[in-house]
Motif scaffolding. Sequence first.
Motif, PDB file in Angstrom:
ATOM      1  N   GLY A  35     -16.898  29.188 -23.256  1.00 37.44           N
ATOM      2  CA  GLY A  35     -15.832  28.679 -24.269  1.00 37.44           C
ATOM      3  C   GLY A  35     -16.082  29.513 -25.680  1.00 37.44           C
ATOM      4  O   GLY A  35     -16.889  30.348 -25.973  1.00 37.44           O
ATOM      5  N   HIS A  50     -11.546  27.439 -23.419  1.00 39.82           N
ATOM      6  CA  HIS A  50     -12.446  27.176 -22.308  1.00 39.82           C
ATOM      7  C   HIS A  50     -11.804  27.928 -21.247  1.00 39.82           C
ATOM      8  O   HIS A  50     -10.791  27.800 -20.895  1.00 39.82           O
ATOM      9  N   SER A  52     -13.180  28.703 -17.025  1.00 40.58           N
ATOM     10  CA  SER A  52     -13.993  28.254 -15.674  1.00 40.58           C
ATOM     11  C   SER A  52     -14.597  29.806 -15.486  1.00 40.58           C
ATOM     12  O   SER A  52     -14.338  30.947 -15.740  1.00 40.58           O
ATOM     13  N   ASP A  99     -21.291  27.739 -20.867  1.00 37.73           N
ATOM     14  CA  ASP A  99     -21.383  26.049 -20.311  1.00 37.73           C
ATOM     15  C   ASP A  99     -21.937  26.135 -18.805  1.00 37.73           C
ATOM     16  O   ASP A  99     -21.225  26.715 -18.000  1.00 37.73           O
ATOM     17  N   TYR A 105     -15.735  20.074 -21.603  1.00 33.30           N
ATOM     18  CA  TYR A 105     -15.939  21.240 -22.200  1.00 33.30           C
ATOM     19  C   TYR A 105     -15.335  21.418 -23.774  1.00 33.30           C
ATOM     20  O   TYR A 105     -15.648  22.525 -24.377  1.00 33.30           O
ATOM     21  N   TYR A 111     -22.829  23.027 -24.243  1.00 32.12           N
ATOM     22  CA  TYR A 111     -23.169  24.316 -24.057  1.00 32.12           C
ATOM     23  C   TYR A 111     -24.388  24.843 -24.299  1.00 32.12           C
ATOM     24  O   TYR A 111     -25.160  24.315 -25.274  1.00 32.12           O
TER      25      TYR A 111
END
Length: 124
Positions: A35, A50, A52, A99, A105, A111
């Motif tokens: 993030g 953010h 993935s 993360d 998120y 985090y």
Amino acid sequence: QVQLVESGGGLVQAGGSLRLSCAASGRTFSSYAMGWFRQAPGKEREFVAHISWSGGSTYYADSVKGRFTISRDNAKNTVYLQMNSLKPEDTAVYYCAADPGSSKYYYIDVYTYWGQGTQVNVSS
């Protein structure tokens, strides 16, 4: 353990662009979602974007949607934030963070690791 180092900040005029980079150490970088957050003087740290672990899913704060793009290169252990059409209100210290895996998120506390931040100043 993941160590994060941001770079690419600086001074830019309104309407300009900057590309922030966040270099990560550690072999487990690709297992983390990443993030970007920012903190302006006198304000709380806020969520920006953010991505993935695979890069297949991205999320943005409404204030930057359509102007900022988050991406990552797992082979280079790096996550990026391309910032276009910058506004004076984008002025802040920008932080990247790792993360370990959460649906929240946008929430700072999920985090695990944080970089030291890079300053972005946008002049009007």
